[in-house]
Design an enzyme around this catalytic site. Structure first.
Site, mmCIF file in Angstrom:
data_model
loop_
_atom_site.group_PDB
_atom_site.id
_atom_site.type_symbol
_atom_site.label_atom_id
_atom_site.label_comp_id
_atom_site.label_asym_id
_atom_site.label_seq_id
_atom_site.Cartn_x
_atom_site.Cartn_y
_atom_site.Cartn_z
ATOM 1 C CB SER A 45 36.366 -49.999 -72.414
ATOM 2 O OG SER A 45 36.453 -49.216 -73.586
ATOM 3 C CE LYS A 106 33.421 -46.571 -73.230
ATOM 4 N NZ LYS A 106 34.316 -47.500 -72.499
#
Length: 248
Positions: A45, A106
């Site tokens: 990701s 993230k």
């Protein structure tokens, strides 16, 4: 008498060894709790910034400490102490709000009060499109495919790479999200393959208390799906050029 002296010496050596082991464990615990914690990257990701098989150190002190900074997340206190707010563009590790047993990594995109929206695959912050320029394609060593790559620059000047797997992806056009006080909006750099704050039911807004630390440096990296303890595979699968790379 001679045997008794030998036994005493053995006991003394065992006690000394025990003290050394305990001291080493305490030092490791302090370092892990207050300074740095190792993490590995299990998913794609955050490509191309972070790859599957990257091992990195996260600084615990960057945002202060919460219960999630402690081993086993012991609930010794609430909120944060010595807190320092995340900056836009930081790559941060946090506990997933809906399941605090899980760590996610993230990039911080939205600060408290910000309005965040994706329009046609382009990130908008407070109604203004983020500067983005096309750069050379990214060659994915897992799939062997070339993927479109962009350099994105946030309003505070932080610049990084993002990947664009497809046009009209499911997260390329979203509603406008308004980040609540005390929360942050997190996104993966691999925009079409990241479960992040754009999916409220899965991640949503991340409370400040859930932050663990800031990603700092890659200390090891291995590809081909090999675990790091497969030492015999290092010559073939080790990504040596990524060692000691700062995370930006």
């Amino acid at each position: 008498m001679h045997v008794y002296a030998q036994e005493k010496r053995k006991e003394s050596k065992l006690a000394e060894t025990g003290r050394v082991v305990v001291q080493a464990l305490l030092i490791a615990l302090v370092i892990r709790t207050l300074l740095f914690q190792p993490f590995n990257i299990p998913s794609g990701s955050m490509k191309a910034t972070l790859l599957v098989g990257d091992y990195l150190f996260v600084s615990q002190y960057s945002y202060g400490y919460s219960r999630y900074s402690l081993p086993f997340s012991l609930p010794l206190f609430s909120g944060r102490i010595f807190g320092s707010e995340p900056k836009r563009g930081d790559v941060a590790v946090f506990r997933l709000p809906r399941d605090t047993s899980m760590d996610y990594i993230k990039r911080v995109i939205g600060l408290p009060g910000d309005r965040i929206q994706m329009i046609g695959g382009l990130l908008h912050i407070n109604g203004v499109p983020v500067k983005r320029e096309s750069i050379g394609d990214f060659l994915d060593d897992e799939s062997g495919h070339s993927i479109r790559r962009w350099r994105e620059t946030l309003p505070n000047g932080v610049s990084y790479e993002t990947l664009d797997l497809q046009d009209n992806g499911s997260l390329d056009d979203t509603e406008e999200y308004v980040v609540p006080p005390g929360h942050y909006f997190m996104m993966g750099d691999n925009r079409d393959n990241s479960l992040d704050s754009r999916v409220p039911s899965a991640v949503g807004y991340v409370p400040f208390e859930n932050f663990i630390g800031k990603a700092q440096i890659i200390f090891f990296s291995i590809g081909d799906g090999e675990p790091a303890w497969h030492i015999w595979s290092w010559p073939r699968s080790g990504r040596w050029s990524r060692l000691f790379t700062l995370v930006r």
